[in-house]
Design an enzyme around this catalytic site. Structure first.
Site, PDB file in Angstrom:
ATOM      1  N   LYS A   1       0.828  -1.207   0.000  1.00 51.55           N
ATOM      2  CA  LYS A   1       0.000   0.000   0.000  1.00 51.55           C
ATOM      3  C   LYS A   1       0.860   1.254   0.000  1.00 51.55           C
ATOM      4  O   LYS A   1       0.548   2.236  -0.689  1.00 51.55           O
ATOM      5  CB  LYS A   1      -0.927  -0.016   1.219  1.00 51.55           C
TER       6      LYS A   1
ATOM      7  N   ARG B   1      -5.784  -7.781  11.503  1.00 58.08           N
ATOM      8  CA  ARG B   1      -4.695  -6.835  11.760  1.00 58.08           C
ATOM      9  C   ARG B   1      -4.947  -6.040  13.043  1.00 58.08           C
ATOM     10  O   ARG B   1      -4.037  -5.817  13.847  1.00 58.08           O
ATOM     11  CB  ARG B   1      -4.517  -5.895  10.564  1.00 58.08           C
TER      12      ARG B   1
END
Length: 335
Positions: free
Chosen positions: A207, A277
């Protein structure tokens, strides 16, 4: 006994009937299943299967029944009695309740009935009609939030019976590595170094467009080896999780969350893969790991000019310990 039947012949007939009955009780089928798989299983998995089946099936009414007579209701009643049990046995002391045991036992029973179908002992699998959510009340996690320990236990238990084996492995990998779903789906074998126990994700797949090094715990390496056995990669460019229709493409973006929905994690029990996460981050902070090490492990990069000089090896020793401890923690919740 008919007057025309000799007593010894009648006694022998009864003995044969008893032997036939004992061979076709559900417990006998369970024993055959264990013996068929003992050499393929790990020591821990084999021990768990024997322990659960002996405790909950062997001396139960279900264990003594002819396997052909067992219906969905019989299996449901057994699993419900386990899921609602309040007293925890000594070797279940890690458990916060027993729903996860019911979920795991359901997985064993499903495999046993599938074997019984193959061997011709039954024509149908009564366990197939029962989803994990039919026998276990799952906690109501919300989208992407961190899970409490008891909720995480339920999610991990659900993973063991959800979808194909490859789907179950990719979901375990997501939790063990704390990578994003897209990073996991697009992984190739050229990124994995099992000998050095690292996964190097190139910047173009990240990302933040920076390379990311993921330390691999022993539990993660075991998962990767199982994946390799299933997919049989031929080269470094092969995907860890190839698309079922076209191996030149990775697994579809919707596959993982669709499997979670199939396991009952939708509507009021909504949970999505990205929530792994947040769960890891909360745990790591609670364990006292350095906040910057946690941020590096999650591949978060501060936007100020100084922090953008990102060193991919920064905090690596601490991150190695972090992921090893995390792997052991997840393993303890799966016992």
């Amino acid at each position: 006994m008919s007057s025309s039947v000799h007593p010894k012949a009648y006694e022998k007939q009864l003995q044969l009937q008893t032997i036939t009955h004992n061979k076709n009780t559900f417990w006998a089928v369970c024993e055959d299943w264990i013996e068929d798989n003992r050499d393929r299983w790990s020591e821990d998995y084999c021990g768990q299967a024997i322990r659960f089946l002996t405790r909950y099936v062997k001396d139960s009414p279900l264990g003594k029944m002819p396997v052909r007579d067992i219906k969905v209701a019989h299996v449901y009643d057994l699993l419900q009695s386990i899921a609602k049990r309040k007293v925890i046995a000594r070797n279940e002391r890690k458990a916060e309740g027993t729903p996860h045991i019911a979920t795991r036992l359901r997985q064993h029973l499903d495999a046993i009935f599938r074997r019984a179908i193959i061997s011709g002992r039954v024509d149908a699998n009564p366990v197939a009609a029962l989803k994990p959510s039919d026998v276990v009340t799952l906690p109501p996690p919300r989208h992407n939030r961190a899970l409490e320990a008891n909720e995480l236990k339920h999610v991990l238990a659900a993973f063991s019976v959800t979808g194909t084996e490859l789907i179950r492995l990719v979901m375990r990998l997501l939790f063990l590595t704390s990578v994003r779903t897209v990073e996991s789906r697009g992984a190739t074998w050229g990124e994995i170094d099992l000998e050095s126990a690292i996964w190097v994700i190139p910047g173009e797949r990240m990302k933040m467009e920076r390379p990311h090094v993921v330390p691999l715990s022993p539990q993660t390496i075991e998962i990767l080896e199982k994946i390799r056995e299933i997919t049989r990669p031929k080269g470094a460019d092969d995907y860890l999780f190839p698309n079922v229709r076209d191996k030149s493409r990775p697994m579809a973006a919707t596959t993982i969350n669709a499997a979670l929905v199939g396991a009952g994690f939708n509507h009021e029990r909504l949970f999505r893969a990205h929530g792994a996460r947040g769960t890891f981050s909360t745990w790591a902070h609670e364990q006292g790991f350095a906040p910057l090490a946690i941020e590096r492990q999650l591949a978060h990069v501060e936007k100020n000019r100084v922090s953008r000089a990102y060193n991919k090896a920064e905090f690596f020793p601490e991150r190695q310990k972090m992921m090893q401890d995390w792997g052991h923690y997840l393993e303890s919740l799966s016992d």
